[in-house]
Design an enzyme around this catalytic site. Sequence first.
Site, short mmCIF file in Angstrom:
data_model
loop_
_atom_site.label_atom_id
_atom_site.label_comp_id
_atom_site.label_asym_id
_atom_site.label_seq_id
_atom_site.Cartn_x
_atom_site.Cartn_y
_atom_site.Cartn_z
N LEU A 143 -34.66 -12.24 -63.67
CA LEU A 143 -35.62 -12.89 -62.76
C LEU A 143 -35.39 -14.39 -62.87
O LEU A 143 -35.08 -14.89 -63.94
CB LEU A 143 -37.07 -12.58 -63.18
CG LEU A 143 -37.58 -11.14 -63.07
CD1 LEU A 143 -39.00 -11.06 -63.61
CD2 LEU A 143 -37.52 -10.62 -61.65
N ASP A 144 -35.58 -15.11 -61.77
CA ASP A 144 -35.49 -16.57 -61.81
C ASP A 144 -36.49 -17.10 -62.85
O ASP A 144 -37.53 -16.49 -63.06
CB ASP A 144 -35.86 -17.19 -60.45
CG ASP A 144 -34.85 -16.84 -59.36
OD1 ASP A 144 -33.74 -16.40 -59.71
OD2 ASP A 144 -35.19 -17.03 -58.18
N ARG A 145 -36.16 -18.24 -63.43
CA ARG A 145 -37.01 -18.84 -64.45
C ARG A 145 -38.47 -18.94 -63.99
O ARG A 145 -39.39 -18.59 -64.72
CB ARG A 145 -36.50 -20.24 -64.79
CG ARG A 145 -37.41 -20.97 -65.79
CD ARG A 145 -37.25 -22.47 -65.67
NE ARG A 145 -36.02 -22.91 -66.32
CZ ARG A 145 -35.97 -23.38 -67.57
NH1 ARG A 145 -37.05 -23.47 -68.29
NH2 ARG A 145 -34.83 -23.75 -68.09
N THR A 147 -40.06 -17.27 -61.75
CA THR A 147 -40.65 -16.01 -61.29
C THR A 147 -41.22 -15.26 -62.49
O THR A 147 -40.57 -15.17 -63.53
CB THR A 147 -39.58 -15.13 -60.60
OG1 THR A 147 -39.02 -15.87 -59.51
CG2 THR A 147 -40.16 -13.83 -60.07
N ARG A 244 -36.42 -16.10 -52.01
CA ARG A 244 -36.70 -17.50 -51.75
C ARG A 244 -35.95 -18.00 -50.51
O ARG A 244 -36.50 -18.70 -49.66
CB ARG A 244 -36.35 -18.32 -52.99
CG ARG A 244 -37.20 -17.92 -54.20
CD ARG A 244 -36.62 -18.41 -55.52
NE ARG A 244 -36.58 -19.87 -55.59
CZ ARG A 244 -36.10 -20.54 -56.64
NH1 ARG A 244 -35.64 -19.87 -57.69
NH2 ARG A 244 -36.08 -21.84 -56.63
#
Length: 303
Positions: A143-145, A147, A244
């Site tokens: 997961l993105d930082r 998120t 995004r």
Amino acid sequence: MHTPSSELRTKIGKVKQTCLEVTEPAELMKFMLAEIPSKSRNELKSLLAHHQISVDGEVVTKYNHPLEIGQQLVVTWTKVLMEKQPEGLTIVFEDPHIIIVEKRAGLLSIATATEKEQTAYSILSDHVKKRDPKNKIFVLHRLDRETSGVMMFAKSEKIQQLLQNAWKDAVLERSYVVVVEGAVTKEQGTITSWLTESKAYIMYSSRTPNDGQKAVTHYKVLKKNKNYSLLEVKLETGRKNQIRVHMQDIGHSVIGDKKYGAIKHPIGRLGLHARVLAFKHPITGEEVRYETDIPKEFLNLFS
């Protein structure tokens, strides 16, 4: 509803076992949620996974196990339950093969070339090594930082390979909740484009077929007002920054996402949360489903 007998009414944490009698037919999870309201669904699932629940002396691990009148359900509150949660994330399920966690926003999934700080991966590595220094964990997805939400790690290379090789078939559902800028007029839709990454690590979206990696995102509006919309988003492909970029594509950037066109930053974090992960267990073949709550700070924008 049945009330635990008086000697068991002391604080559950101090009782080694809690004995409950079934007074009407019910599914195990529904029964436990009603009988043990202090525990969340995921905590109860964790008890099942750790073989801490038995019915008439038999250990039960299925949350939908049918209960009959007169049966005795025993919950054993062992040290596993009291094991300190690692900082920065919450373990919601663990068995000998996989670990499922809920990651907070701001924590990296894994280290990058430039950042070697604490990550979900390093926290969990330390966690499993405390039990046995030979234990390891293996990355399945990230997961993105910024998120938050549900992530899964494998506990052996074999499980990692099994899941990664069959990821499309093994993962039954990955859904997110996202808060975007503005009122999304179309109640639901599908966004398809081809994504490529620039040297500056920004993902670009193209409508030209095969101009990059194909990315497909489905969305549905859950709530909206004139400033924001709360969407449920389901991924058909799992490309970097996919949600995004696709939200920017439809003119409604994710709140707090300056990288992809956001102007508003109302909650001090990115408005993206991985809410549901459902998959076929690589060993038992059972369907495992984890659903987390929608973050309160998301909902507060619509109250």
